[in-house]
Design a protein around this motif. Structure first.
Motif, PDB file in Angstrom:
ATOM      1  N   VAL A 135     -11.739   4.520   6.662  1.00 27.22           N
ATOM      2  CA  VAL A 135     -12.855   4.131   7.530  1.00 27.22           C
ATOM      3  C   VAL A 135     -12.631   2.730   8.078  1.00 27.22           C
ATOM      4  N   LEU A 136     -12.244   1.816   7.209  1.00 25.23           N
ATOM      5  CA  LEU A 136     -11.989   0.440   7.632  1.00 25.23           C
ATOM      6  C   LEU A 136     -10.842   0.373   8.639  1.00 25.23           C
ATOM      7  N   PHE A 137      -9.772   1.101   8.361  1.00 23.95           N
ATOM      8  CA  PHE A 137      -8.606   1.068   9.235  1.00 23.95           C
ATOM      9  C   PHE A 137      -8.960   1.596  10.624  1.00 23.95           C
ATOM     10  N   ASP A 138      -9.708   2.687  10.688  1.00 21.20           N
ATOM     11  CA  ASP A 138     -10.121   3.236  11.982  1.00 21.20           C
ATOM     12  C   ASP A 138     -11.005   2.249  12.734  1.00 21.20           C
ATOM     13  N   PHE A 139     -11.876   1.566  11.998  1.00 23.03           N
ATOM     14  CA  PHE A 139     -12.744   0.558  12.607  1.00 23.03           C
ATOM     15  C   PHE A 139     -11.903  -0.541  13.258  1.00 23.03           C
ATOM     16  N   LEU A 140     -10.931  -1.049  12.526  1.00 25.41           N
ATOM     17  CA  LEU A 140     -10.119  -2.152  13.026  1.00 25.41           C
ATOM     18  C   LEU A 140      -9.197  -1.723  14.162  1.00 25.41           C
ATOM     19  N   CYS A 141      -8.807  -0.467  14.162  1.00 30.12           N
ATOM     20  CA  CYS A 141      -7.943   0.020  15.241  1.00 30.12           C
ATOM     21  C   CYS A 141      -8.678   0.109  16.571  1.00 30.12           C
ATOM     22  N   SER A 142     -10.001  -0.044  16.553  1.00 31.77           N
ATOM     23  CA  SER A 142     -10.750  -0.126  17.809  1.00 31.77           C
ATOM     24  C   SER A 142     -10.423  -1.419  18.550  1.00 31.77           C
ATOM     25  N   LEU A 151     -10.530 -12.376   9.532  1.00 26.98           N
ATOM     26  CA  LEU A 151     -10.730 -11.281   8.591  1.00 26.98           C
ATOM     27  C   LEU A 151     -11.067 -11.811   7.205  1.00 26.98           C
ATOM     28  N   ASP A 152     -12.007 -11.140   6.564  1.00 31.74           N
ATOM     29  CA  ASP A 152     -12.304 -11.359   5.159  1.00 31.74           C
ATOM     30  C   ASP A 152     -11.031 -11.068   4.351  1.00 31.74           C
ATOM     31  N   PRO A 153     -10.650 -11.927   3.386  1.00 30.53           N
ATOM     32  CA  PRO A 153      -9.441 -11.665   2.601  1.00 30.53           C
ATOM     33  C   PRO A 153      -9.500 -10.363   1.808  1.00 30.53           C
ATOM     34  N   ILE A 154     -10.695  -9.909   1.450  1.00 32.31           N
ATOM     35  CA  ILE A 154     -10.819  -8.613   0.772  1.00 32.31           C
ATOM     36  C   ILE A 154     -10.281  -7.509   1.673  1.00 32.31           C
ATOM     37  N   ILE A 155     -10.624  -7.590   2.949  1.00 35.26           N
ATOM     38  CA  ILE A 155     -10.143  -6.614   3.919  1.00 35.26           C
ATOM     39  C   ILE A 155      -8.643  -6.753   4.121  1.00 35.26           C
ATOM     40  N   LEU A 156      -8.203  -7.966   4.342  1.00 33.35           N
ATOM     41  CA  LEU A 156      -6.803  -8.199   4.679  1.00 33.35           C
ATOM     42  C   LEU A 156      -5.865  -7.810   3.542  1.00 33.35           C
ATOM     43  N   GLU A 157      -6.165  -8.243   2.342  1.00 40.07           N
ATOM     44  CA  GLU A 157      -5.282  -7.953   1.218  1.00 40.07           C
ATOM     45  C   GLU A 157      -5.256  -6.462   0.899  1.00 40.07           C
ATOM     46  N   GLY A 158      -6.386  -5.798   1.079  1.00 41.36           N
ATOM     47  CA  GLY A 158      -6.407  -4.353   0.873  1.00 41.36           C
ATOM     48  C   GLY A 158      -5.551  -3.622   1.891  1.00 41.36           C
ATOM     49  N   LEU A 159      -5.620  -4.048   3.146  1.00 50.98           N
ATOM     50  CA  LEU A 159      -4.822  -3.421   4.193  1.00 50.98           C
ATOM     51  C   LEU A 159      -3.331  -3.656   3.983  1.00 50.98           C
ATOM     52  N   LEU A 160      -2.977  -4.846   3.552  1.00 47.73           N
ATOM     53  CA  LEU A 160      -1.569  -5.144   3.307  1.00 47.73           C
ATOM     54  C   LEU A 160      -1.017  -4.294   2.165  1.00 47.73           C
ATOM     55  N   GLU A 161      -1.849  -4.005   1.185  1.00 52.05           N
ATOM     56  CA  GLU A 161      -1.398  -3.211   0.046  1.00 52.05           C
ATOM     57  C   GLU A 161      -1.116  -1.761   0.423  1.00 52.05           C
ATOM     58  N   ILE A 162      -1.850  -1.215   1.392  1.00 49.96           N
ATOM     59  CA  ILE A 162      -1.627   0.191   1.735  1.00 49.96           C
ATOM     60  C   ILE A 162      -0.517   0.358   2.771  1.00 49.96           C
ATOM     61  N   GLU A 163       0.062  -0.751   3.213  1.00 50.82           N
ATOM     62  CA  GLU A 163       1.287  -0.757   4.017  1.00 50.82           C
ATOM     63  C   GLU A 163       1.167   0.096   5.280  1.00 50.82           C
ATOM     64  N   ARG A 164       0.155  -0.187   6.077  1.00 50.81           N
ATOM     65  CA  ARG A 164       0.036   0.464   7.374  1.00 50.81           C
ATOM     66  C   ARG A 164       0.375  -0.527   8.478  1.00 50.81           C
ATOM     67  N   GLU A 165       0.715   0.021   9.628  1.00 52.49           N
ATOM     68  CA  GLU A 165       0.996  -0.842  10.764  1.00 52.49           C
ATOM     69  C   GLU A 165      -0.308  -1.471  11.243  1.00 52.49           C
ATOM     70  N   LEU A 188       1.756 -10.897   5.293  1.00 54.52           N
ATOM     71  CA  LEU A 188       1.088 -11.072   6.577  1.00 54.52           C
ATOM     72  C   LEU A 188       2.042 -11.596   7.643  1.00 54.52           C
ATOM     73  N   SER A 189       2.993 -12.418   7.250  1.00 53.06           N
ATOM     74  CA  SER A 189       3.862 -13.089   8.216  1.00 53.06           C
ATOM     75  C   SER A 189       4.592 -12.111   9.124  1.00 53.06           C
ATOM     76  N   SER A 190       4.866 -10.915   8.639  1.00 48.33           N
ATOM     77  CA  SER A 190       5.583  -9.936   9.460  1.00 48.33           C
ATOM     78  C   SER A 190       4.687  -9.270  10.489  1.00 48.33           C
ATOM     79  N   HIS A 191       3.367  -9.507  10.389  1.00 49.26           N
ATOM     80  CA  HIS A 191       2.426  -8.853  11.296  1.00 49.26           C
ATOM     81  C   HIS A 191       1.869  -9.793  12.360  1.00 49.26           C
TER      82      HIS A 191
END
Length: 203
Positions: A135-142, A151-165, A188-191
């Motif tokens: 749900v979060l990923f779809d929201f951000l892809c808008s 971004l809240d670090p809770i959001i960012l660190e969670g997204l980095l852990e699931i390794e999506r583009e 994060l540096s690679s993104h």
């Protein structure tokens, strides 16, 4: 009440809205045809928040009375500023010219913001621990294009852990977060290859 057609600013604070069949917001959309700025603060009794306006430019809403059964549906070609901080269920927003987005949410159910191409600044925070990253990923892809992304670090660190583009990060000109761990910062540096400014700060 003809004066309503000329109303440009409306603020409702600590009021109870008897909103059977969403009549209040249907009335608001149909009668306040010149409304430019709408603020709702701690309003009670809202079932579904449905606003369709060709004149609305700014919408600000904060409430602790909403819940997962409340739905948010906003449609406005002129809407440029959106601030939303309330528990909510399904979300559908059509605001193709949105420039400023501040969103504090739980990301439990589908939240569709369309394609946001003209954002100047977006601030996205999670008010709870995230259980559904889809749900979060779809929201951000808008977010198709943005100059400043926070971004809240809770959001960012969670997204980095699931390794999506993370295309919504890579195209940001300026990226900000806070209290990040060193490992997350390295990931994060690679993104952020297109960002000209990176800011990390403590709470």
């Amino acid at each position: 009440m003809d004066f309503l057609s000329n109303l440009e600013y409306l603020r409702l604070k600590d009021v109870s809205i008897k909103d059977d069949d969403d009549r209040f917001f249907k009335w608001l959309s149909g009668s306040c045809t010149s409304i430019k700025e709408l603020l709702l603060e701690n309003c009670l009794g809202v079932n579904n928040l449905i606003i369709e306006s060709s004149s609305l430019e700014s919408f600000w809403c904060e409430s602790h009375d909403f819940n997962d059964e409340c739905h948010l549906n906003i449609s406005g070609d002129r809407l440029e500023k959106l601030h939303f901080d309330a528990p909510i269920g399904l979300v559908n927003i059509s605001a193709p010219n949105l420039k400023y987005l501040e969103w504090f949410g739980e990301f439990k159910t589908r939240q569709n913001l369309g394609n946001l191409m003209f954002l100047e600044k977006a601030m996205i925070y999670s008010t709870t621990q995230i259980s559904n990253f889809d749900v979060l990923f779809d929201f951000l892809c808008s977010i198709r294009k943005v100059k400043v992304l926070i971004l809240d670090p809770i959001i960012l660190e969670g997204l980095l852990e699931i390794e999506r583009e993370l295309s919504f990060i890579s195209q940001a000109k300026e990226f900000k977060s806070y209290n990040m761990m060193n490992t997350s910062l390295m990931l994060l540096s690679s993104h952020i290859i297109n960002s000209s400014m990176l800011t990390i700060w403590g709470r």
